[in-house]
Design a protein around this motif. Structure first.
Motif, PDB file in Angstrom:
ATOM      1  N   LYS A 298       0.797  -1.221  -0.026  1.00 21.61           N
ATOM      2  CA  LYS A 298      -0.060   0.036  -0.178  1.00 21.61           C
ATOM      3  C   LYS A 298       1.041   1.111   0.271  1.00 21.61           C
ATOM      4  CE  LYS A 298      -3.576   2.216   2.666  1.00 21.61           C
ATOM      5  NZ  LYS A 298      -4.582   2.048   3.927  1.00 21.61           N
ATOM      6  N   LEU A 299       2.034   1.295   0.791  1.00 23.00           N
ATOM      7  CA  LEU A 299       2.842   2.257   0.875  1.00 23.00           C
ATOM      8  C   LEU A 299       3.596   2.759  -0.319  1.00 23.00           C
ATOM      9  CD1 LEU A 299       4.523   4.425   2.769  1.00 23.00           C
ATOM     10  CD2 LEU A 299       5.962   2.693   2.955  1.00 23.00           C
ATOM     11  N   LEU A 300       4.043   1.652  -1.170  1.00 24.95           N
ATOM     12  CA  LEU A 300       4.887   1.558  -2.495  1.00 24.95           C
ATOM     13  C   LEU A 300       3.819   2.199  -3.462  1.00 24.95           C
ATOM     14  CD1 LEU A 300       7.415   1.244  -3.923  1.00 24.95           C
ATOM     15  CD2 LEU A 300       6.777  -1.057  -4.466  1.00 24.95           C
ATOM     16  N   ASP A 301       2.585   1.784  -3.673  1.00 20.88           N
ATOM     17  CA  ASP A 301       1.559   2.212  -4.383  1.00 20.88           C
ATOM     18  C   ASP A 301       1.238   3.747  -4.421  1.00 20.88           C
ATOM     19  OD1 ASP A 301       1.672  -0.638  -5.537  1.00 20.88           O
ATOM     20  OD2 ASP A 301      -0.741  -0.728  -4.757  1.00 20.88           O
ATOM     21  N   SER A 302       1.419   4.108  -3.090  1.00 17.70           N
ATOM     22  CA  SER A 302       1.042   5.570  -2.687  1.00 17.70           C
ATOM     23  C   SER A 302       2.468   6.266  -3.588  1.00 17.70           C
ATOM     24  CB  SER A 302       0.941   5.767  -1.348  1.00 17.70           C
ATOM     25  OG  SER A 302      -0.451   5.049  -0.899  1.00 17.70           O
ATOM     26  N   TYR A 303       3.558   5.755  -3.201  1.00 16.37           N
ATOM     27  CA  TYR A 303       4.796   6.314  -3.659  1.00 16.37           C
ATOM     28  C   TYR A 303       4.582   6.339  -5.054  1.00 16.37           C
ATOM     29  CZ  TYR A 303       9.772   7.227  -4.058  1.00 16.37           C
ATOM     30  OH  TYR A 303      10.967   7.693  -4.348  1.00 16.37           O
TER      31      TYR A 303
ATOM     32  N   VAL B 195      -1.930   1.266  -9.184  1.00 13.92           N
ATOM     33  CA  VAL B 195      -0.769   1.094 -10.184  1.00 13.92           C
ATOM     34  C   VAL B 195      -1.479   1.718 -11.501  1.00 13.92           C
ATOM     35  CG1 VAL B 195       0.764  -0.278 -11.427  1.00 13.92           C
ATOM     36  CG2 VAL B 195       0.175  -1.138  -8.953  1.00 13.92           C
ATOM     37  N   TYR B 196      -2.432   1.477 -11.919  1.00 12.83           N
ATOM     38  CA  TYR B 196      -2.982   1.913 -13.088  1.00 12.83           C
ATOM     39  C   TYR B 196      -3.079   3.607 -13.144  1.00 12.83           C
ATOM     40  CZ  TYR B 196      -6.496   3.554 -16.315  1.00 12.83           C
ATOM     41  OH  TYR B 196      -7.087   4.367 -17.353  1.00 12.83           O
TER      42      TYR B 196
ATOM     43  N   CYS C  98       4.069  -0.617 -19.027  1.00 17.15           N
ATOM     44  CA  CYS C  98       2.527  -1.020 -18.820  1.00 17.15           C
ATOM     45  C   CYS C  98       2.748  -2.635 -18.611  1.00 17.15           C
ATOM     46  CB  CYS C  98       1.525  -0.658 -19.851  1.00 17.15           C
ATOM     47  SG  CYS C  98       1.312   1.039 -20.050  1.00 17.15           S
ATOM     48  N   CYS C  99       3.808  -3.338 -19.086  1.00 14.62           N
ATOM     49  CA  CYS C  99       4.108  -4.741 -18.968  1.00 14.62           C
ATOM     50  C   CYS C  99       3.699  -5.313 -17.363  1.00 14.62           C
ATOM     51  CB  CYS C  99       5.242  -4.922 -19.313  1.00 14.62           C
ATOM     52  SG  CYS C  99       6.837  -4.445 -18.114  1.00 14.62           S
ATOM     53  N   ALA C 100       3.721  -4.590 -16.385  1.00 12.01           N
ATOM     54  CA  ALA C 100       3.538  -5.225 -14.954  1.00 12.01           C
ATOM     55  C   ALA C 100       2.169  -4.926 -14.475  1.00 12.01           C
ATOM     56  CB  ALA C 100       4.418  -4.558 -14.201  1.00 12.01           C
ATOM     57  N   LEU C 101       1.209  -4.345 -15.650  1.00 14.17           N
ATOM     58  CA  LEU C 101      -0.100  -4.418 -15.306  1.00 14.17           C
ATOM     59  C   LEU C 101      -0.872  -5.473 -15.197  1.00 14.17           C
ATOM     60  CD1 LEU C 101      -1.992  -1.975 -14.150  1.00 14.17           C
ATOM     61  CD2 LEU C 101      -2.797  -1.649 -16.597  1.00 14.17           C
TER      62      LEU C 101
END
Length: 505
Positions: free
Chosen positions: A323-328, A361-362, A384-387
């Motif tokens: 959650k922290l990394l996605d906010s970052y 992430v999107y 976008c490859c990791a989506l």
């Protein structure tokens, strides 16, 4: 030597000059680096002139011991005339010393530490000091009046009033701020060996570092910071505070400490990353770097956190870090100087199973592609490859299917994922899904020019499926209503039949 003579003592710094004056000539004996200077020599001289009798107290014991070792005053086998033996025997009463006397003795140890050869006395003082600190019943400094089996403390009134409002675990912090970094190193290592609570040790080290660095010279700050980092590495990581570690890190960056200590501190910070907030991670980039935030630091911290895996609580901690990394990601995405490779590295940093949803992430990718509008199709696909489309909500999938900032391949995959979701509710569309899959898989470099027309066809097919699904849902609703009416009418008929009496045959 003829005639009368007298003894003259002169002091120059730590050098003691003893001049023996006579009628013929003067004799001069120089003691370089005499422990305690004139005071130490005076105490030693009184011991000699009083035939081995002198008052040994906590305030002069260590100084007398150092002077005795310096002059090798072992008494030639006589314990009465051995100043070394007398000072060491006086340690037997250390449990009766007040807290103030322990501090005074420790200050004397610190001042004479380079000159002393007696580490036994210092260790004894440290052990007693730590014993007072570690006792859970103590909330302020006390005087010990006890035997070897129990401790009963009476208040040291000279300083108790100053400590009455202190915390039970931290009352001694301020009293030990006088310790230099070398003696602090010895104190903490002794505390660790004696199994003093690691959380309390950490709090003291943080307090010591913050207090001693105020107004200190750069070289002193540098040494204090490196020693504190080294000592923090000895502690159980669960006892550390993420906030305090980041504060020490900010100081360390300005001091340019060695890479070894910097790596150690980052490892400690990473181990507690689940405690961090987004503000901690938004560290400015190093000097002469174009990007705004220090992305490389976050990459290293997350990698250090992942190395902590294996504990029972790791899964719940990983969710917090995710959650922290996605906010970052959302915070750094608008940085026009952030390279696509760095952004992609941040997205790929965590394993796929760590994320229950890829919606944030999107959002981060959407911001990144908006700012980096000049990226070519291949660079967009790498971003976008990791989506993971299967972990996108229906709302986000709809938004993505019409988002022109994303590469065509990603948009088509969003449409196909929507169709997969509809397939679960509408089995009759299986042949259409298979057709769409074949369209997507046939996209090679030779037919990339057809992507727009195929995407339009997928959208049209998907819209047809939506309409068909809505029609079926309406029919199902009508059928359910009719079935309910039929069941009610049947129950009514059965009820009336039971009320009719049987006819005689």
């Amino acid at each position: 030597m003829e005639g009368c003579c007298d003894l003259e003592v002169d002091v120059n710094g730590e050098e003691v000059f003893m001049v023996h004056k006579g009628t013929a000539r003067n004799l001069k004996v120089v003691f370089n680096e005499f422990p305690g200077g004139a005071k130490g020599f005076e105490l030693m001289a009184r011991f000699c002139y009083d035939n081995g009798r002198t008052m040994i107290t906590p305030s002069n014991m260590f100084l007398l011991n150092c002077a005795a070792h310096f002059l090798e005053m072992d008494g030639n086998g006589s314990s009465r005339h051995s100043l070394i033996d007398q000072t060491e025997k006086s340690l037997k009463g250390i449990n009766f010393w007040t807290w103030s006397e322990l501090l005074e003795a420790l200050k004397q140890c610190q001042n004479l530490l380079p000159a002393t050869k007696s580490s036994v006395m210092l260790q004894c003082i440290l052990d007693c000091l730590i014993g007072r600190i570690a006792l859970p019943s103590i909330a302020s400094p006390y005087t010990c009046s006890s035997d070897s089996s129990s401790f009963q403390f009476s208040c040291d009134t000279s300083i108790d009033s100053l400590k009455s409002s202190s915390s039970q675990l931290t009352w001694w912090f301020e009293d030990l701020l006088f310790l230099n970094v070398d003696l602090t190193d010895k104190l903490i290592k002794t505390m660790v060996s004696l199994k003093v609570n690691h959380a309390t040790i950490y709090k003291f080290l943080f307090y010591y570092h913050k207090s001693r660095c105020i107004g200190a010279a750069t070289a002193e700050k540098h040494k204090i910071t490196e020693v504190v980092i080294s000592l923090l590495s000895l502690l159980d990581r669960s006892s550390l505070s993420c906030k305090g570690l980041f504060e020490i890190y900010r100081v360390a960056l300005g001091l340019r400490i060695s890479k070894f200590y910097k790596n150690n501190l980052e490892s400690l910070m990473g181990s507690q990353l689940d405690q961090a907030t987004i503000d901690y991670l938004l560290a400015p980039s190093p000097h002469k770097r174009a990007y705004f935030y220090d992305v490389n630091l976050v990459l290293r911290l997350v990698q250090a956190f992942l190395l902590e895996g294996g504990s029972l609580s790791f899964t719940s901690r990983l969710k917090k870090v995710t959650k922290l990394l996605d906010s970052y990601l959302v915070e750094v995405a608008p940085d026009s100087h952030l390279k696509p490779s760095k952004f992609t590295a941040l997205v790929l940093l965590l394993p796929d199973y760590a994320r229950a949803s890829y919606d944030r992430v999107y959002r981060a990718m959407d911001l990144f592609l908006e700012v980096h509008a000049g990226l070519c199709e291949e660079e967009k696909r790498s971003v976008c490859c990791a989506l993971n489309h299967e972990k996108l909500s229906e709302e986000v999938l709809k938004d993505l299917s019409w988002n022109s900032k994303f590469p065509s391949q990603t948009v088509q995959m969003a449409l196909i994922t929507q169709q997969s979701m509809i397939k679960c509710s509408l089995p009759e569309t299986h042949h259409l899904l298979t057709f769409c899959d074949s369209l997507f898989c046939s996209n090679t470099k030779e037919n990339l020019g057809k992507e727009d027309s195929e995407t339009k066809k997928l959208r049209a097919d998907l819209q047809g499926m939506h309409w068909k699904m809505m029609g079926l849902e309406k029919v199902c609703g009508t059928m359910q209503t009719e079935m309910a009416n039929i069941m009610r009418s049947r129950l009514s008929i059965l009820g009336n039949a039971r009320s009719v009496p049987k006819l005689c045959s």
